[in-house]
Design a protein around this motif. Sequence first.
Motif, short mmCIF file in Angstrom:
data_model
loop_
_atom_site.label_atom_id
_atom_site.label_comp_id
_atom_site.label_asym_id
_atom_site.label_seq_id
_atom_site.Cartn_x
_atom_site.Cartn_y
_atom_site.Cartn_z
N HIS A 37 -5.70 -7.91 51.17
CA HIS A 37 -5.04 -8.97 50.37
C HIS A 37 -5.97 -9.57 49.58
CE1 HIS A 37 -0.89 -8.78 51.71
NE2 HIS A 37 -1.43 -8.75 52.86
N ALA A 41 -6.04 -9.62 45.40
CA ALA A 41 -5.63 -10.62 44.88
C ALA A 41 -6.74 -11.55 43.91
CB ALA A 41 -5.08 -11.77 45.77
N GLN A 44 -7.88 -16.06 46.91
CA GLN A 44 -6.61 -16.78 47.75
C GLN A 44 -6.93 -18.03 48.57
OE1 GLN A 44 -4.58 -13.58 49.98
NE2 GLN A 44 -2.88 -13.65 48.24
N ARG A 45 -6.00 -18.88 48.32
CA ARG A 45 -6.30 -20.22 49.28
C ARG A 45 -5.54 -19.70 50.45
NH1 ARG A 45 -4.43 -25.07 45.21
NH2 ARG A 45 -5.10 -26.17 47.15
N SER A 47 -3.17 -21.01 52.06
CA SER A 47 -1.64 -21.28 52.22
C SER A 47 -1.23 -19.77 51.55
CB SER A 47 -1.23 -22.58 51.43
OG SER A 47 -1.57 -22.31 50.04
N GLU A 48 -1.78 -19.30 50.62
CA GLU A 48 -1.35 -17.92 50.08
C GLU A 48 -1.70 -16.92 51.07
OE1 GLU A 48 -2.38 -18.39 45.47
OE2 GLU A 48 -4.23 -18.43 46.74
N ARG A 51 1.02 -17.29 53.75
CA ARG A 51 2.32 -16.75 53.43
C ARG A 51 2.41 -15.33 53.44
NH1 ARG A 51 2.04 -18.34 48.16
NH2 ARG A 51 1.99 -20.64 48.75
N ASN A 52 1.35 -14.61 53.18
CA ASN A 52 1.23 -13.17 53.20
C ASN A 52 1.27 -12.40 54.30
OD1 ASN A 52 1.12 -12.41 50.35
ND2 ASN A 52 -1.12 -12.85 50.26
N ARG A 85 -9.66 -28.42 48.04
CA ARG A 85 -9.12 -27.16 47.82
C ARG A 85 -10.16 -26.02 48.39
NH1 ARG A 85 -8.91 -25.89 41.72
NH2 ARG A 85 -10.53 -24.34 42.13
N GLU A 87 -11.00 -21.91 48.61
CA GLU A 87 -10.63 -20.69 48.21
C GLU A 87 -11.46 -19.46 48.85
OE1 GLU A 87 -9.12 -21.46 43.70
OE2 GLU A 87 -11.18 -20.65 43.78
#
Length: 146
Positions: A37, A41, A44-45, A47-48, A51-52, A85, A87
Amino acid sequence: MPKQCATKQLQGRTYRCFFELALTVMGGKWKPIVLYHLGQAGVQRYSELKRNLPEVTDRMLTRQLRELEADGLIRREVFRQVPPRVEYSLTAQGLGLFPILVTMRDWGAGYEAAMGGAEIITGGVPEPAETEGLHPRYLSESDAAQ
């Protein structure tokens, strides 16, 4: 018959051959998926990523991310802001695994087709048959690595 390789140790891991080392570093259920991923991508954070990977627990995802970072496959960047934040992205070492992960993904797609297709059991969008390539963020890095 192949000869037995010498036992070696690297960063607390004991292994006999490079294949065993590779599986130890990037193996498991979630690490290859996280790396795949991130390769697609770019960044990604948490949360992303979560979600995946809806089936992974928060504890397991956090553990896998820490191990991938400790092994030098991903980079964790913390931005000092409110709210904080964080990443995640691939390092050059992690980027080297992406072609292997794409090959595994393509094999999975071929296997699904050879077995007559799969039944969709949850909502969402089916994965495209074609492989999505490496995120453009990494293209200059992969050219430099070759």
